[in-house]
Design a protein around this motif. Structure first.
Motif, PDB file in Angstrom:
ATOM      1  N   TYR A  36       0.781  -1.197  -0.081  1.00 30.98           N
ATOM      2  CA  TYR A  36      -0.021  -0.080  -0.048  1.00 30.98           C
ATOM      3  C   TYR A  36       0.745   1.269   0.036  1.00 30.98           C
ATOM      4  CZ  TYR A  36       1.350  -0.097   4.645  1.00 30.98           C
ATOM      5  OH  TYR A  36       2.221  -0.164   5.963  1.00 30.98           O
ATOM      6  N   GLN A  37       0.036   2.365  -0.160  1.00 29.59           N
ATOM      7  CA  GLN A  37       0.913   3.734  -0.096  1.00 29.59           C
ATOM      8  C   GLN A  37      -0.052   4.581   0.882  1.00 29.59           C
ATOM      9  OE1 GLN A  37       2.120   5.003  -4.092  1.00 29.59           O
ATOM     10  NE2 GLN A  37       4.204   4.501  -3.548  1.00 29.59           N
ATOM     11  N   LEU A  38       0.457   5.412   1.575  1.00 27.14           N
ATOM     12  CA  LEU A  38      -0.403   6.473   2.360  1.00 27.14           C
ATOM     13  C   LEU A  38      -0.703   7.641   1.587  1.00 27.14           C
ATOM     14  CD1 LEU A  38       1.549   5.975   5.515  1.00 27.14           C
ATOM     15  CD2 LEU A  38      -0.456   4.914   4.956  1.00 27.14           C
ATOM     16  N   ILE A  39      -1.709   8.212   1.455  1.00 28.86           N
ATOM     17  CA  ILE A  39      -2.401   9.347   0.696  1.00 28.86           C
ATOM     18  C   ILE A  39      -2.586  10.318   1.562  1.00 28.86           C
ATOM     19  CG2 ILE A  39      -3.747  10.092  -1.112  1.00 28.86           C
ATOM     20  CD1 ILE A  39      -1.894   7.766  -2.047  1.00 28.86           C
ATOM     21  N   ASP A  40      -1.726  11.383   1.638  1.00 30.69           N
ATOM     22  CA  ASP A  40      -2.113  12.559   2.240  1.00 30.69           C
ATOM     23  C   ASP A  40      -3.359  13.614   1.772  1.00 30.69           C
ATOM     24  OD1 ASP A  40      -1.179  14.782   4.345  1.00 30.69           O
ATOM     25  OD2 ASP A  40      -1.310  16.071   2.451  1.00 30.69           O
TER      26      ASP A  40
END
Length: 127
Positions: A60-64
């Motif tokens: 996954y990637q974290l999205i701001d």
């Protein structure tokens, strides 16, 4: 928040899952007189989510939310943020969400896992 900076750069790997980062909620939850203890529940729930995904081999990637607002768009069943596309979005338990994030997610037609409906949009109570 232990994983605040994980996966913030493009390492050439493909990530199908985007997680909306609840950082702004930390500002709402923080109680000066309680210090970091006031963030314990938020931190534990978010850390458990990330651990469970990793334990099951889900990248996954974290999205701001600010970056999503300025560089993101819903494109049918994909969420695009800059050069990255995702076909699954996880909205962790959050008390508040920005109206720009709500707008993008309303247009998004892909998989959306909502782990808790925010009760505030841009700091205004909603039902």
């Amino acid at each position: 928040m232990k994983f605040i900076f994980s996966n913030v750069y493009d390492d050439g790997e493909n990530y199908d899952v985007a997680i909306v980062h609840p950082l702004k909620n930390a500002y709402l939850e923080f109680v000066h007189s309680e210090g970091c203890e006031s963030l314990k529940e938020l931190d534990e729930e978010f850390t458990k989510l990330l651990f469970d995904l990793r334990e099951n081999g889900i990248q996954y990637q974290l999205i701001d939310e600010n970056i999503l607002s300025s560089h993101g768009a819903a494109e049918g069943k994909e969420l695009r943020v800059g050069e990255c596309t995702y076909n699954c979005v996880i909205l962790p338990k959050m008390r508040s969400i920005s109206s720009s994030t709500v707008g993008i997610l309303k247009k998004y037609q892909g998989k959306l896992l909502n782990l808790g409906t925010p009760t505030y949009v841009d700091g205004v109570f909603t039902q």
